[in-house]
Design an enzyme around this catalytic site. Structure first.
Site, PDB file in Angstrom:
ATOM      1  N   LYS A 229      41.771  41.465  23.161  1.00 16.18           N
ATOM      2  CA  LYS A 229      41.453  42.571  24.067  1.00 16.18           C
ATOM      3  C   LYS A 229      40.753  43.635  23.240  1.00 16.18           C
ATOM      4  CE  LYS A 229      43.525  45.520  27.591  1.00 16.18           C
ATOM      5  NZ  LYS A 229      42.418  46.433  27.450  1.00 16.18           N
ATOM      6  N   ARG A 234      34.831  48.028  29.873  1.00 14.76           N
ATOM      7  CA  ARG A 234      34.435  46.826  30.587  1.00 14.76           C
ATOM      8  C   ARG A 234      33.096  47.077  31.272  1.00 14.76           C
ATOM      9  NH1 ARG A 234      37.620  43.218  33.783  1.00 14.76           N
ATOM     10  NH2 ARG A 234      36.294  41.406  34.152  1.00 14.76           N
ATOM     11  N   ARG A 249      33.029  49.403  35.286  1.00 11.93           N
ATOM     12  CA  ARG A 249      34.037  48.646  36.023  1.00 11.93           C
ATOM     13  C   ARG A 249      34.051  49.018  37.507  1.00 11.93           C
ATOM     14  NH1 ARG A 249      39.906  48.743  36.273  1.00 11.93           N
ATOM     15  NH2 ARG A 249      39.774  50.966  35.876  1.00 11.93           N
ATOM     16  N   GLU A 275      32.549  43.363  27.109  1.00 13.96           N
ATOM     17  CA  GLU A 275      33.083  44.640  26.650  1.00 13.96           C
ATOM     18  C   GLU A 275      31.951  45.401  25.949  1.00 13.96           C
ATOM     19  OE1 GLU A 275      36.239  45.003  27.381  1.00 13.96           O
ATOM     20  OE2 GLU A 275      36.952  46.758  26.254  1.00 13.96           O
ATOM     21  N   ARG A 392      46.414  38.312  41.937  1.00 12.13           N
ATOM     22  CA  ARG A 392      47.618  37.963  41.155  1.00 12.13           C
ATOM     23  C   ARG A 392      47.518  36.532  40.639  1.00 12.13           C
ATOM     24  NH1 ARG A 392      51.361  41.170  40.224  1.00 12.13           N
ATOM     25  NH2 ARG A 392      51.405  43.142  41.378  1.00 12.13           N
TER      26      ARG A 392
END
Lengths: 538, 339
Positions: A229, A234, A249, A275, A392
């Site tokens: 990460k 982003r 984002r 990123e 999810r």
């Protein structure tokens, strides 16, 4: 213009997000084209106009106001647009025409006239408008109304107003230019959904959930890919038909601030996820460096050289006209690697996969992330399609464990909105020297989250009964209470007296039990300063 | 400097306690206790307790008795507007200032020169007090609270209509209106009544006694009720008036989903409204705005202007541009926020 001015006013004085949403919804439903489209542009990407206010304003103000009075006023008000809006003389004889001034007439007037007549046009408009419209006009031309509306919020408002999925609005958004007539036609049911066709448009991003212990027990390592990460922001880079756009984002177009990235992707045909970082000689620079490049409408060549932007890519949504979003991640990854190997753009690399076999191995890697200057791990199901929003069960973020310091509460400030009657923003400090040397506290950060409503009540009570001084909405509090503050990282800062700044601080625990003499010291805090990034993995 | 103005400086001048008139041997709005004070109006930074004798209007005397108790001033001497009062060869008159109920300019005449001391004043109409009366004078002593060209107050009626429009739009959200307790409160109530708002208006406890005094002095404020201190919210709804300090303080928590409004000239400036978390800023002021200050100064025909408190730098600059002699007295003790 008056309607837009009212909207700007209401938005500026409203704290609640839901209320902002309903103000916008109401505006879009009750305002006609093309004005609502211009308003949408003004609140989000900015109008496609360049009016050099900085040059024009002094020119037209010279005839209007004494320079000494102007400067005294500007100092007092603190904002140029507001100062001019307020001190511009009211001319009732012209203001009768004010109702005829629409956003469209403003845009048309400036867009069609030569630059040399911009000052005259602005003067005429200011004469015709009343103060709040003058303010809205100047903010509009200045390019940033700053009323707390993100592109995301505006899209949500459109979705609510016209009962369409926000993801479809996000996709259609950049298919049309302001004033977005085709977009509103579609929303009204009077036309087809605008097809972005060959133009680079924002695709709603797929976001991750924080990982919970139970996720780890349920997941099979064989089903997952792991990545580092990264500590940047982003972004989505979309390149098509010679055009390149870089989106945040939330879908805000930030291309103008990153000409280096735009150049790197010009001529390509892809929509990629990655990123945004500042990278020098393969080393990721601290987030602070990236911050120098953010929130800029333009950027100097020097900035580009000193803070070189870089995209570490991790996913592909579209390559060569082919939409890849329904493919499993592992397949998208393969295509991304293949594409990148074939002709890697400058200022890019791939975010490497982190090999692992068991969760124990992964945990071990995670524990070392801090020492290696990495923000944590990302876990993604190999079979996950690229979905919009935060679905999810597909992607998880596993942030490195926070650092903590025991700090002493020094100042408290009233919150805003629902919290306006509570002292809910806390400034805390650590001891400059060992606490028993008659040491002083030096502020190291400010936090307004991490506690429950019940704790907020207790803190509020404590602050009111331990106030030593007041400065407007701020109270100085006698140093009696230790707050355990959790934060993601410490950085050097020249803006803070302590020389350090916290990232993402929040109150982890209120230590009613702990004597302030046992709070931490500045030297202990300095020992947590972010080590220079060691990573050269890229 | 004109002859009269030059002379005037010898018999009216600033001291540590405030502006002092030598032949009359009194201070005007002193901020320290004095043997004899002339008080322009009842706001706390102008009318203080502890003087041996106070000369003022009967309304201001009533306000001071209410605020400070019957014994806070040795003795009151009240004069009606326009009535000339002779002290040691000096003529004193109190003339309406239009600021709040009982507010007065102090007009002094001595050895052929006339000075008018404005106290605080405004020119826009106010149903709770008599209108400002311009006085032709040699020296005009003016306030300068809003002396910047950015200050042009809205027509108060228009602001009241905005408040009522907001209430119509969101009838379920109580509207908390922050108002200064003396003057602004009663003016806003009266304006609401004039706009046809007949519902009960709810009051924070701190505003009751002054509203009662206004009623006793003949100002009908309609149906006023007191916000129950026991229950959260109680039955209060619609428009609820409170001191500015109660906005966003614990008291306001009993109205969890309220609109916070604030009626003040400072609300002209966005940053001021945002600082206070005000959702509905109402630009209603009891002070002269920039055009009123300039216009009034012209109207008095005064050859020289003395500026007592506020943004004196801007006003003195503007007057010197206009060819009017002006100086700042820099009197201490007056509050910027007295609105």
């Amino acid at each position: 213009m008056q309607r837009f001015a009212n909207l700007v006013d209401s938005l500026a004085f409203t704290q609640s997000r839901n209320r902002k949403l309903s103000l916008l919804t109401d505006y879009f439903l009750t305002t006609s084209d093309p004005d609502r489209g211009w308003a949408l542009a003004a609140l989000t990407d900015g109008l496609p106009l360049r009016v050099p206010l900085r040059r024009i304003l002094p020119e037209i103000l010279a005839d209007i106001v004494d320079p000494v009075l102007y400067h005294l006023s500007r100092d007092y008000v603190g904002d140029t647009a507001e100062t001019v809006a307020l001190l511009w003389p009211d001319r009732p004889e012209y203001q009768r025409d004010g109702a005829r001034v629409t956003l469209d007439s403003v845009v048309t007037a400036f867009a069609t006239a030569p630059n040399s007549s911009h000052a005259e046009i602005l003067k005429g408009l200011l004469d015709a408008l009343e103060p709040s419209s003058r303010f809205a006009l100047l903010k509009l031309l200045g390019g940033a109304p700053r009323v707390g509306v993100s592109a995301r919020l505006a899209k949500l408002a459109l979705a609510q107003a016209f009962e369409q999925p926000v993801s479809e609005i996000e996709e259609s958004w950049h298919a049309v230019d302001a004033p977005y007539l085709a977009l509103f036609d579609w929303l009204n049911g009077d036309g087809p959904r605008p097809d972005p066709g060959g133009r680079p448009v924002f695709r709603p991003m797929m976001l991750a959930h924080p990982i919970e212990d139970e996720d780890r027990t349920k997941l099979d390592p064989d089903d997952l890919l792991a990545e580092w990460k990264w500590d940047g922001i982003r972004v989505q880079v979309a390149a098509q038909m010679g055009e390149v756009r870089l989106f945040s984002r939330t879908g805000d177009d930030i291309s103008a601030g990153f000409p280096d990235i735009v150049t790197a992707f010009t001529g390509r045909n892809c929509i990629l996820d990655g990123e945004l970082l500042v990278v020098r000689e393969d080393e990721v620079a601290p987030f602070n460096d990236l911050q120098q490049r953010l929130n800029r409408k333009t950027v100097s060549a020097r900035m580009v050289r000193d803070y070189p932007a870089h995209i570490r890519l991790y996913d592909s949504l579209q390559i060569d006209e082919k939409d890849l979003r329904d493919l499993p991640l592992i397949e998208r990854r393969k295509r991304l690697e293949h594409w990148h190997r074939a002709h890697p753009p400058l200022s890019t690399d791939l975010s490497p996969l982190v090999p692992f076999n068991t969760f124990d191995e992964l945990t071990h890697l995670w524990q070392n992330t801090r020492a290696e200057g990495i923000e944590g791990l990302m876990l993604k199901r190999k079979d996950s399609p690229y979905l919009s929003g935060r679905p999810r069960g597909h992607w998880w973020k596993w942030k490195r464990a926070p650092l903590t310091l025991d700090c002493v509460l020094m100042y408290a400030q009233r919150g805003s909105g629902k919290r306006s009657s509570y002292y809910s923003d806390y400034t805390f400090g650590v001891w400059r020297d060992a606490p028993d040397d008659g040491a002083e506290l030096v502020p190291v950060g400010k936090a307004y989250s991490g506690f429950t409503d019940a704790e907020l009540l207790e803190l509020d009570r404590f602050i009111r009964s331990n106030t030593t001084d007041r400065f407007g909405p701020v109270r100085a509090v006698s140093p009696k209470l230790v707050l355990e503050v959790a934060f993601d990282a410490l950085q050097k800062s020249t803006r803070h007296k302590s020389g350090i700044a916290m990232r993402f601080p929040r109150i982890a625990r209120i230590r009613w039990d702990k004597p302030v003499s046992e709070a931490d010291t500045l030297s202990r805090a300095q020992s947590l300063l972010k080590a220079p990034s060691l990573d050269k993995r890229g | 400097m004109t002859h009269s103005a030059h002379i005037a400086e010898r018999w009216l001048y600033p001291t540590d306690a405030g502006l002092y008139c030598e032949p009359g041997d009194f201070f005007i709005d002193p901020h320290l206790p004095t043997p004899r004070a002339v008080i322009t109006h009842g706001h706390a930074d102008h009318a203080r307790a502890g003087h041996d004798a106070v000369l003022t209007t009967s309304e201001t005397a009533a306000i001071m008795r209410l605020r400070y108790g019957p014994d806070a001033v040795g003795r009151f001497e009240t004069v009606a507007y326009g009535e000339t009062h002779r002290i040691n060869g000096l003529d004193l008159k109190l003339v309406p200032a239009g600021h709040i109920l009982g507010s007065a300019q102090v007009v002094l005449e001595y050895q052929g020169s006339r000075i008018a001391i404005s106290g605080d004043y405004k020119r826009s109409p106010d149903p709770t007090c008599e209108a400002f009366e311009p006085i032709n004078c040699d020296v005009f002593v003016t306030e300068a609270t809003f002396a910047l060209p950015v200050f042009r107050h809205e027509v108060a009626q228009k602001e009241i209509q905005r408040l009522l429009a907001s209430l119509r739009l969101e009838p379920d959200r109580p509207h908390l209106v922050g108002v200064y307790g003396l003057g602004k409160c009663q003016r806003v109530i009266k304006l609401l009544r004039e706009e046809g708002y007949d519902d009960p208006i709810w009051l924070h406890g701190a505003l009751i006694s002054l509203c009662d005094l206004y009623k006793d002095l003949g100002h009908d404020l309609g149906d006023l009720r007191v916000v129950d201190t026991e229950k959260p919210g109680g039955t209060a709804q619609g428009i609820i008036m409170c001191p500015p300090s109660a906005l966003g303080d614990r008291w306001s928590r009993r109205f969890p989903d309220s609109v916070s409004a604030f009626a003040s000239g400072w609300m002209r400036i966005r940053a001021r409204a945002r600082q206070r978390g005000v959702e509905l800023p109402l630009v209603i002021s009891d002070h002269a705005d920039w055009p009123e200050l300039i216009g009034t100064i012209r109207e008095t025909g005064a050859a020289e202007i003395w500026v007592t408190h506020g943004r004196d730098d801007a006003l003195v600059h503007q007057l010197s541009q206009m060819g009017v002699k002006a100086k700042a007295l820099a009197l201490v003790g007056f509050e910027d926020e007295a609105e």
